[in-house]
Write a protein that holds these residues in place. Structure first.
Motif, PDB file in Angstrom:
ATOM      1  N   UNK A   1       0.239   2.669  27.968  1.00  0.00           N
ATOM      2  CA  UNK A   1      -0.220   1.912  29.107  1.00  0.00           C
ATOM      3  C   UNK A   1      -0.064   2.784  30.346  1.00  0.00           C
ATOM      4  N   UNK A   2      -1.132   2.983  31.080  1.00  0.00           N
ATOM      5  CA  UNK A   2      -1.104   3.811  32.281  1.00  0.00           C
ATOM      6  C   UNK A   2      -0.433   3.044  33.426  1.00  0.00           C
ATOM      7  N   UNK A   3       0.287   3.770  34.273  1.00  0.00           N
ATOM      8  CA  UNK A   3       0.920   3.162  35.446  1.00  0.00           C
ATOM      9  C   UNK A   3       0.368   3.804  36.694  1.00  0.00           C
ATOM     10  N   UNK A   4       0.187   2.994  37.720  1.00  0.00           N
ATOM     11  CA  UNK A   4      -0.368   3.468  38.977  1.00  0.00           C
ATOM     12  C   UNK A   4       0.037   2.478  40.048  1.00  0.00           C
ATOM     13  N   UNK A   5      -0.616   2.531  41.196  1.00  0.00           N
ATOM     14  CA  UNK A   5      -0.337   1.552  42.238  1.00  0.00           C
ATOM     15  C   UNK A   5      -1.634   0.857  42.641  1.00  0.00           C
ATOM     16  N   UNK A   6      -1.481  -0.375  43.095  1.00  0.00           N
ATOM     17  CA  UNK A   6      -2.613  -1.199  43.509  1.00  0.00           C
ATOM     18  C   UNK A   6      -3.248  -0.594  44.763  1.00  0.00           C
ATOM     19  N   UNK A   7      -4.575  -0.486  44.777  1.00  0.00           N
ATOM     20  CA  UNK A   7      -5.292   0.027  45.946  1.00  0.00           C
ATOM     21  C   UNK A   7      -5.189  -0.918  47.139  1.00  0.00           C
ATOM     22  N   UNK A   8      -4.881  -2.188  46.877  1.00  0.00           N
ATOM     23  CA  UNK A   8      -4.804  -3.160  47.961  1.00  0.00           C
ATOM     24  C   UNK A   8      -3.447  -3.213  48.626  1.00  0.00           C
ATOM     25  N   UNK A   9      -2.415  -3.558  47.848  1.00  0.00           N
ATOM     26  CA  UNK A   9      -1.087  -3.785  48.433  1.00  0.00           C
ATOM     27  C   UNK A   9      -0.100  -2.673  48.145  1.00  0.00           C
ATOM     28  N   UNK A  10      -0.424  -1.784  47.215  1.00  0.00           N
ATOM     29  CA  UNK A  10       0.454  -0.669  46.913  1.00  0.00           C
ATOM     30  C   UNK A  10       1.518  -0.951  45.871  1.00  0.00           C
ATOM     31  N   UNK A  11       1.586  -2.204  45.351  1.00  0.00           N
ATOM     32  CA  UNK A  11       2.621  -2.497  44.360  1.00  0.00           C
ATOM     33  C   UNK A  11       2.333  -1.731  43.078  1.00  0.00           C
ATOM     34  N   UNK A  12       3.368  -1.381  42.343  1.00  0.00           N
ATOM     35  CA  UNK A  12       3.247  -0.639  41.091  1.00  0.00           C
ATOM     36  C   UNK A  12       2.608  -1.532  40.035  1.00  0.00           C
ATOM     37  N   UNK A  13       1.620  -1.008  39.314  1.00  0.00           N
ATOM     38  CA  UNK A  13       0.894  -1.786  38.317  1.00  0.00           C
ATOM     39  C   UNK A  13       0.775  -1.000  37.014  1.00  0.00           C
ATOM     40  N   UNK A  14       0.459  -1.729  35.945  1.00  0.00           N
ATOM     41  CA  UNK A  14       0.174  -1.117  34.655  1.00  0.00           C
ATOM     42  C   UNK A  14      -1.223  -1.530  34.237  1.00  0.00           C
TER      43      UNK A  14
END
Length: 79
Positions: free
Chosen positions: A1-14
């Motif tokens: 599962x790739x991890x990155x950050x949300x383009x909107x709020x910046x929270x960490x996402x998978x």
């Protein structure tokens, strides 16, 4: 599962999909974000709270206005 950050709020996402989790079937790894393609051809990786905060026909400006409120909600900031 790739991890990155949300383009909107910046929270960490998978994000599910891709070669990283090819063999993870039924283990509850649903991810916490999706990549959306807007009608203007731009793409944005957004967490589910940010997706829910967007209007029906979102634009790049709407994504720029997204703010993290807490770990479960997002909202559009005022300009």
């Amino acid at each position: 599962m790739a991890k990155d950050s949300c383009d909107g709020c910046g929270r960490r996402v998978t994000v599910t999909g891709g070669i990283a989790n090819l063999w993870t079937f039924g283990d509850g790894s649903d991810g916490t974000a999706m990549t959306l393609e807007f009608t203007d051809g731009t793409e944005h990786l957004l967490c589910y709270p940010c997706i829910e905060a967007l209007p029906d026909e979102p634009t790049d400006e709407d994504v720029e206005r997204l703010e993290q409120v807490d770990s479960e909600t997002s909202q559009l900031g005022v300009r």
